[in-house]
Write a protein that holds these residues in place. Structure first.
Motif, PDB file in Angstrom:
ATOM      1  N   LYS A  42      -7.075  -4.759   5.849  1.00 53.01           N
ATOM      2  CA  LYS A  42      -8.116  -5.733   6.194  1.00 53.01           C
ATOM      3  C   LYS A  42      -7.527  -6.976   6.854  1.00 53.01           C
ATOM      4  O   LYS A  42      -8.270  -7.801   7.385  1.00 53.01           O
ATOM      5  N   ARG A  43      -6.217  -7.143   6.791  1.00 52.39           N
ATOM      6  CA  ARG A  43      -5.596  -8.303   7.430  1.00 52.39           C
ATOM      7  C   ARG A  43      -5.804  -8.260   8.935  1.00 52.39           C
ATOM      8  O   ARG A  43      -5.688  -7.212   9.560  1.00 52.39           O
ATOM      9  N   THR A  44      -6.092  -9.416   9.518  1.00 55.27           N
ATOM     10  CA  THR A  44      -6.373  -9.481  10.957  1.00 55.27           C
ATOM     11  C   THR A  44      -5.103  -9.579  11.791  1.00 55.27           C
ATOM     12  O   THR A  44      -5.145  -9.372  13.007  1.00 55.27           O
ATOM     13  N   ASP A  45      -3.975  -9.890  11.146  1.00 52.88           N
ATOM     14  CA  ASP A  45      -2.737 -10.086  11.900  1.00 52.88           C
ATOM     15  C   ASP A  45      -1.861  -8.842  11.915  1.00 52.88           C
ATOM     16  O   ASP A  45      -0.760  -8.870  12.453  1.00 52.88           O
ATOM     17  N   LYS A  46      -2.320  -7.753  11.301  1.00 49.24           N
ATOM     18  CA  LYS A  46      -1.533  -6.532  11.268  1.00 49.24           C
ATOM     19  C   LYS A  46      -2.412  -5.327  11.576  1.00 49.24           C
ATOM     20  O   LYS A  46      -3.600  -5.318  11.257  1.00 49.24           O
ATOM     21  N   THR A  47      -1.816  -4.306  12.170  1.00 46.74           N
ATOM     22  CA  THR A  47      -2.502  -3.043  12.404  1.00 46.74           C
ATOM     23  C   THR A  47      -1.739  -1.949  11.681  1.00 46.74           C
ATOM     24  O   THR A  47      -0.565  -1.709  11.966  1.00 46.74           O
ATOM     25  N   ASP A  73      -0.945  -3.906  -6.201  1.00 46.66           N
ATOM     26  CA  ASP A  73      -1.945  -3.700  -5.143  1.00 46.66           C
ATOM     27  C   ASP A  73      -2.881  -4.893  -4.985  1.00 46.66           C
ATOM     28  O   ASP A  73      -4.006  -4.752  -4.500  1.00 46.66           O
ATOM     29  N   TYR A  74      -2.409  -6.083  -5.382  1.00 44.15           N
ATOM     30  CA  TYR A  74      -3.261  -7.277  -5.320  1.00 44.15           C
ATOM     31  C   TYR A  74      -3.918  -7.456  -3.958  1.00 44.15           C
ATOM     32  O   TYR A  74      -5.144  -7.592  -3.860  1.00 44.15           O
ATOM     33  N   GLU A  75      -3.125  -7.462  -2.888  1.00 44.30           N
ATOM     34  CA  GLU A  75      -3.707  -7.720  -1.570  1.00 44.30           C
ATOM     35  C   GLU A  75      -4.620  -6.584  -1.123  1.00 44.30           C
ATOM     36  O   GLU A  75      -5.596  -6.820  -0.405  1.00 44.30           O
ATOM     37  N   LEU A  76      -4.334  -5.371  -1.554  1.00 45.32           N
ATOM     38  CA  LEU A  76      -5.181  -4.244  -1.174  1.00 45.32           C
ATOM     39  C   LEU A  76      -6.589  -4.376  -1.748  1.00 45.32           C
ATOM     40  O   LEU A  76      -7.546  -3.820  -1.194  1.00 45.32           O
ATOM     41  N   GLN A  77      -6.708  -5.121  -2.842  1.00 44.59           N
ATOM     42  CA  GLN A  77      -7.996  -5.246  -3.527  1.00 44.59           C
ATOM     43  C   GLN A  77      -8.800  -6.476  -3.092  1.00 44.59           C
ATOM     44  O   GLN A  77      -9.944  -6.643  -3.511  1.00 44.59           O
ATOM     45  N   GLN A  78      -8.219  -7.332  -2.257  1.00 46.06           N
ATOM     46  CA  GLN A  78      -8.873  -8.592  -1.914  1.00 46.06           C
ATOM     47  C   GLN A  78      -9.779  -8.473  -0.689  1.00 46.06           C
ATOM     48  O   GLN A  78      -9.588  -7.626   0.175  1.00 46.06           O
ATOM     49  N   THR A  85      -0.813 -15.709   2.378  1.00 43.66           N
ATOM     50  CA  THR A  85       0.361 -15.833   1.520  1.00 43.66           C
ATOM     51  C   THR A  85       0.175 -16.955   0.511  1.00 43.66           C
ATOM     52  O   THR A  85       0.612 -16.846  -0.639  1.00 43.66           O
ATOM     53  N   TYR A  86      -0.486 -18.016   0.919  1.00 42.47           N
ATOM     54  CA  TYR A  86      -0.735 -19.129  -0.003  1.00 42.47           C
ATOM     55  C   TYR A  86      -1.552 -18.664  -1.206  1.00 42.47           C
ATOM     56  O   TYR A  86      -1.200 -18.938  -2.364  1.00 42.47           O
ATOM     57  N   GLU A  87      -2.649 -17.947  -0.952  1.00 43.83           N
ATOM     58  CA  GLU A  87      -3.500 -17.444  -2.025  1.00 43.83           C
ATOM     59  C   GLU A  87      -2.760 -16.422  -2.889  1.00 43.83           C
ATOM     60  O   GLU A  87      -2.899 -16.387  -4.117  1.00 43.83           O
ATOM     61  N   THR A  88      -1.971 -15.575  -2.233  1.00 44.56           N
ATOM     62  CA  THR A  88      -1.230 -14.542  -2.964  1.00 44.56           C
ATOM     63  C   THR A  88      -0.232 -15.163  -3.933  1.00 44.56           C
ATOM     64  O   THR A  88      -0.141 -14.754  -5.099  1.00 44.56           O
ATOM     65  N   LEU A  89       0.522 -16.141  -3.472  1.00 47.85           N
ATOM     66  CA  LEU A  89       1.511 -16.774  -4.353  1.00 47.85           C
ATOM     67  C   LEU A  89       0.834 -17.578  -5.464  1.00 47.85           C
ATOM     68  O   LEU A  89       1.351 -17.638  -6.592  1.00 47.85           O
TER      69      LEU A  89
END
Length: 209
Positions: A42-47, A73-78, A85-89
């Motif tokens: 879902k990240r817009t900066d990666k494919t 899998d934190y980011e996979l669920q967001q 990265t700010y929110e993740t940390l």
């Protein structure tokens, strides 16, 4: 108090270099754990080239024999808006309030922060600690000294600069290309992941998702 490294990447696919890098960091920086954090599609900066599901499964397969390695899998669920990265940390610091958290990244990402390409860049650097891996052609000390965001938020312990001492630049891109062209990249990634890719015919088509 434990020392924990957060190692975020696409892991598309996870490679032996990813594992070697994590092991090197854990040893040299005295980390108790390294958390492998696959990036969300879902990240817009990666494919991504394959689904989150397959990349997640391969990360778990790759690290299953190392007690210091954890998959999260934190980011996979967001939702997409929360994947920064700010929110993740912030999440991991709340999850491990009594431990010391480090974000693991390459020097190329340090350059991106210096250029203002990361959201909440100033707060990100001010409120967190980083283990930065050397990249060819990037002077890490110079990058920090020339950037107001980096140098003015560095208290002397913000950045742990680390040169691996050995150039290992085999990329996930190279491995994907080998699979797509019927090559043989077996020993560039864990056997478990190699056979997983073969079983599901991943990367056989460069347009596969």
């Amino acid at each position: 108090m434990a020392r924990i490294g957060i190692y975020g990447s696409s892991f598309d696919p996870v490679t032996n270099v990813h594992l070697w890098t994590a092991s090197t960091i854990a040893h040299r920086c005295n980390l108790d754990k390294v958390i492998f954090l696959p990036s969300s599609s879902k990240r817009t900066d990666k494919t991504m080239n394959i689904s989150d599901h397959h990349r997640w499964n391969m990360v778990k397969l790759a690290i299953r024999d190392n007690d210091k390695f954890i998959a999260d899998d934190y980011e996979l669920q967001q939702e997409a808006w929360k994947i920064t990265t700010y929110e993740t940390l912030k999440y991991f610091k709340e999850l491990f309030p009594n431990d010391e958290i480090y974000f693991v990244m390459g020097a190329d990402l340090l350059v991106d922060i210096a250029a203002g390409k990361w959201g909440n860049g100033s707060a990100l650097v001010k409120e967190n600690k980083f283990i930065v891996m050397a990249r060819d052609g990037i002077d890490m000390l110079q990058t920090i000294s020339r950037s107001a965001i980096l140098r003015n938020n560095d208290d002397g312990t913000t950045f742990h600069l680390l040169d691996k001492g050995l150039s290992m630049e085999i990329s996930s891109t190279y491995i994907r290309e080998e699979f797509a062209m019927d090559g043989e990249p077996r020993y560039l990634l864990p056997d478990s992941c190699y056979f997983y890719i073969k079983e599901y015919s991943l990367y056989a088509d460069e347009h596969e998702r």
